[in-house]
Write an enzyme that holds these catalytic residues in place. Sequence first.
Site, PDB file in Angstrom:
ATOM      1  CB  SER A  13      -0.931   0.064   1.263  1.00 38.54           C
ATOM      2  OG  SER A  13      -0.007   0.186   2.328  1.00 38.54           O
ATOM      3  CD  GLU A 155      -7.341   5.070  -4.570  1.00 33.95           C
ATOM      4  OE1 GLU A 155      -7.857   6.413  -4.894  1.00 33.95           O
ATOM      5  OE2 GLU A 155      -6.409   4.912  -3.781  1.00 33.95           O
ATOM      6  CD  GLN A 207       6.196 -12.840 -13.053  1.00 29.79           C
ATOM      7  OE1 GLN A 207       6.248 -13.938 -12.850  1.00 29.79           O
ATOM      8  NE2 GLN A 207       7.497 -11.909 -13.537  1.00 29.79           N
ATOM      9  CB  CYS A 397      -9.824  25.325  12.204  1.00 27.75           C
ATOM     10  SG  CYS A 397     -11.297  24.804  12.986  1.00 27.75           S
ATOM     11  CD  GLU A 421     -10.656  21.286  21.513  1.00 29.14           C
ATOM     12  OE1 GLU A 421     -10.545  22.219  20.719  1.00 29.14           O
ATOM     13  OE2 GLU A 421     -10.085  20.403  20.840  1.00 29.14           O
ATOM     14  CG  HIS A 523     -10.439  23.591   7.753  1.00 31.94           C
ATOM     15  ND1 HIS A 523      -9.418  23.086   8.266  1.00 31.94           N
ATOM     16  CD2 HIS A 523     -11.494  23.382   8.662  1.00 31.94           C
ATOM     17  CE1 HIS A 523      -9.670  22.894   9.500  1.00 31.94           C
ATOM     18  NE2 HIS A 523     -10.896  23.043   9.749  1.00 31.94           N
ATOM     19  CD  GLU A 525      -7.023  23.976   5.181  1.00 29.88           C
ATOM     20  OE1 GLU A 525      -6.853  25.203   5.106  1.00 29.88           O
ATOM     21  OE2 GLU A 525      -7.380  23.393   6.278  1.00 29.88           O
TER      22      GLU A 525
HETATM   23  N1  GLN Z   1     -10.497  21.623  18.343  1.00 34.51           N
HETATM   24  C1  GLN Z   1     -11.323  22.830  17.542  1.00 34.51           C
HETATM   25  C2  GLN Z   1     -12.712  22.830  17.337  1.00 34.51           C
HETATM   26  O1  GLN Z   1     -13.500  21.928  17.622  1.00 34.51           O
HETATM   27  C3  GLN Z   1     -10.494  23.239  16.342  1.00 34.51           C
HETATM   28  C4  GLN Z   1     -10.917  21.956  15.142  1.00 34.51           C
HETATM   29  C5  GLN Z   1     -10.137  22.329  13.944  1.00 34.51           C
HETATM   30  O2  GLN Z   1      -8.987  22.942  13.941  1.00 34.51           O
HETATM   31  N2  GLN Z   1     -10.703  22.009  12.826  1.00 34.51           N
HETATM   32  O3  GLN Z   1     -13.237  23.822  17.253  1.00 34.51           O
END
Ligand code: GLN
Length: 555
Positions: A13, A155, A207, A397, A421, A523, A525
């Site tokens: 893998s 896939e 093979q 985030c 948190e 996010h 990205e």
């Molecule tokens: N732990 C944080 C939250 O739940 C940030 C989460 C994250 O970075 N995706 O808000």
Amino acid sequence: MPKFIFVTGGVLSGIGKGHTTASIAKLLQFRGYEIDLVKIDPYLNVDPGTLNPIEHGEPFITDQIFEFSPAPSFEYRSAEVDQDFGTYERFIGRAIHPRNNITSGQVYLCVILQERLGTFLGKTVQIIPHITNEIKRRLRDVGAAVKGLDVVMVEIGGTVGDIEAAPFLEAIRQFRLEEQSCDTLLVHVTLVPLLPTVGELKTKPTQHSVKQLQALGLQPDIIIARSQVSLTEEARRKIALHSNVAPEAVISNPDLDEIYELPLKFYEQGLDAIILQRLELMARPPGGMAAWKEVVEQFMNPTTQLRIAMPGKYVAMTDTYVSINEALRSAGAHHKADVTIDMVDAEMLGSTNDTKEKLLTYDGMLLTPGFGTRGTEGMIRSAWIAVEEDFPFLGICFGAQLLFVALCRYALGMKKANSTELDPKTPYPVVDLLPEQREVEEKGGTMRLAGHSVHIKASTKLRSIYKKSQVRERFRHRYHLMWDAAKKAEDIGLVVSATDKTGHIINAIELSNKFWIVGVQYHPEYTSRPDQPHPLYYSFIEAMLKRKLGKGQRQ
Ligand code: GLN
């Protein structure tokens, strides 16, 4: 019904099956065909949202949410999918629906809940036919879900021979038998090791893996051989002979300096022409290839270097933040900059000047998404160093939440301010649970997930970056910044530059008295593409380059 191309893996893998699959999709897209991609993950997790990212790579977050209720007692929601979806979206340039990530967990859950409902009354519920039928149903659902689809690429995760993948391979065998032979294709991706002592490419593992496939009733149509160097003619002939495949259908997939070059490497060998011929699809002239080539050139010819620090609890460069790395790399390429990312161990970051000096050797800092307390004190200190030094900084985030904690602690004097948190007893809970998260106890698929609208305030840096007042971005969080603390922070230059549509959830912050310090709750990205870097990452890279040239300080 669209045609189906199944992609299996042999020998090992981690040999780039995801990139191979995405590159084939790209080639068919160049030929003007509408493609969708499915990833099958044979593990028993319902989705990868609860998996350790070190072990399994990041979960990719989709724009849409997949909701289904196989029984009244169970409602399932997912927008957290395998990291390969990031590769797929970056290659084909559009959002893919989370229903396309099929796991054993989902399949078994569905069948067992149906059994309890009485759907199979009187029958013994078995892997064949009940599990395999459910797999085939899910695949055909994908084929029917998008109008005008020509080809679905599927896939299969893991390696042929894995016990947990067996029901999927059996389902594919049945699927192929049920369809016309020109409607499905099987591509097998294997490894051809180069034995350094004799300098020879060894085909035996390939093979063997083909034999294993054949024992399951599956004959590959195309073999893609991963190897350090290009396949020799001799190796190609040997693989073809032993695998019952035409020599021209044995394709070389050598190590590349730039992964986005892979579709072009396949094109040179006529892979798309073979696929079209076997699937009896018209060989339309390829389009869009020149533009892709230009993008690849940009990646391959940087004229400058940028180094970015990523303080956090992860120190090894793994796939934990692969979408962030790719977003930085793409934005860098468009500025002709090669981007090096250093994971800085936040647990080792003391409060001394050494820390500051170390961080300031970089061109910028990105504070990553994350969960849990480990390394957070070092991350908060790093954010504060960026503020004090007016250093290009992007917080994503969790990274934005920790920037906010740093500002509250060090600029507003709220000693021990924190996110609940990290410290449920903090005297200043400046980051706290979203109201709708208070009652949530289950962990799977329960965060605030997927695409939501982001409303951007006028006259902010963010507005000048997006040049739009409303955009859509992807989220994955339970916590958010508290408005009362944000109001207080206005005195030190904090600007809430974006919120959700109600105005309750702070989506982005920036410092108006600094050159480039931005934190976003979402996010960016996940929507960045190699040929279209996300504007926020683009601007972050630009800020670093300007600073490097001595033009990037506000004070
Ligand atoms: N732990 C944080 C939250 O739940 C940030 C989460 C994250 O970075 N995706 O808000």
